[in-house]
Design a protein around this motif. Structure first.
Motif, short mmCIF file in Angstrom:
data_model
loop_
_atom_site.label_atom_id
_atom_site.label_comp_id
_atom_site.label_asym_id
_atom_site.label_seq_id
_atom_site.Cartn_x
_atom_site.Cartn_y
_atom_site.Cartn_z
N GLU A 90 0.84 -1.21 0.00
CA GLU A 90 0.00 0.00 0.00
C GLU A 90 0.87 1.25 0.00
N GLN A 92 3.93 1.47 -1.17
CA GLN A 92 4.55 1.57 -2.50
C GLN A 92 3.56 2.13 -3.51
N LEU A 93 2.32 1.70 -3.42
CA LEU A 93 1.29 2.20 -4.34
C LEU A 93 1.08 3.69 -4.14
N GLN A 96 4.00 5.48 -5.60
CA GLN A 96 3.93 5.45 -7.06
C GLN A 96 2.96 6.51 -7.56
N LYS A 97 1.82 6.63 -6.90
CA LYS A 97 0.84 7.63 -7.33
C LYS A 97 1.38 9.04 -7.15
#
Length: 145
Positions: A90, A92-93, A96-97
């Motif tokens: 979560e 990392q996501l 990334q966003k």
């Protein structure tokens, strides 16, 4: 010959009868004690066997409980590991966003479309061209998530 010396007296006869009765009672009691002793020994062996069986069942139950506790511990550790991995993914996501600013603008624009914002409000809030705002309006109004 003097029959008084040979013939037993009534008292001696009575004593003989009492002695025979006592001997009979003793024999009866000895037989009864032997039977009770045998019964007691059989009962003792039966109880020892039952006690051994119960100890085996108790040991089996203890072993099963220990195995269950060990499994629970392994499962708990595995769940903790999975939770840590999920949290890591979560994060990392999210990172990334956050790395792609244009993606953030388009995500914000898509959220505004879903909330019912007008094209002009989307253009102002996200600083995107009118054509892209119109395209986002068409895509997100046709495919609501």
């Amino acid at each position: 010959m003097d029959w008084q010396l040979v013939a037993p007296t009534v008292f001696e006869s009575l004593l003989l009868v009492v002695a025979l009765m006592l001997i009979g009672a003793i024999v009866f009691l000895v037989v009864k004690v032997n039977r009770l002793s045998t019964t007691l020994e059989d009962t003792r062996q039966s109880h020892e066997h039952e006690l051994s069986r119960l100890e085996a069942l108790a040991n089996n139950a203890n072993n099963q409980q220990s195995e269950s506790q060990a499994r629970s511990l392994v499962i708990t550790r595995h769940l903790q590991s999975l939770e840590e991995k999920q949290t890591e993914l979560e994060n990392q996501l999210r990172e990334q966003k956050m790395q792609d600013p244009s993606l953030r603008l388009y995500q914000r624009a898509a959220e505004l479309v879903k909330q019912g914002a007008s094209i002009d409000e989307i253009i102002e809030a996200c600083d995107i061209p009118r054509a892209e705002a119109e395209m986002l309006m068409m895509v997100h109004r046709q495919n609501p998530e």
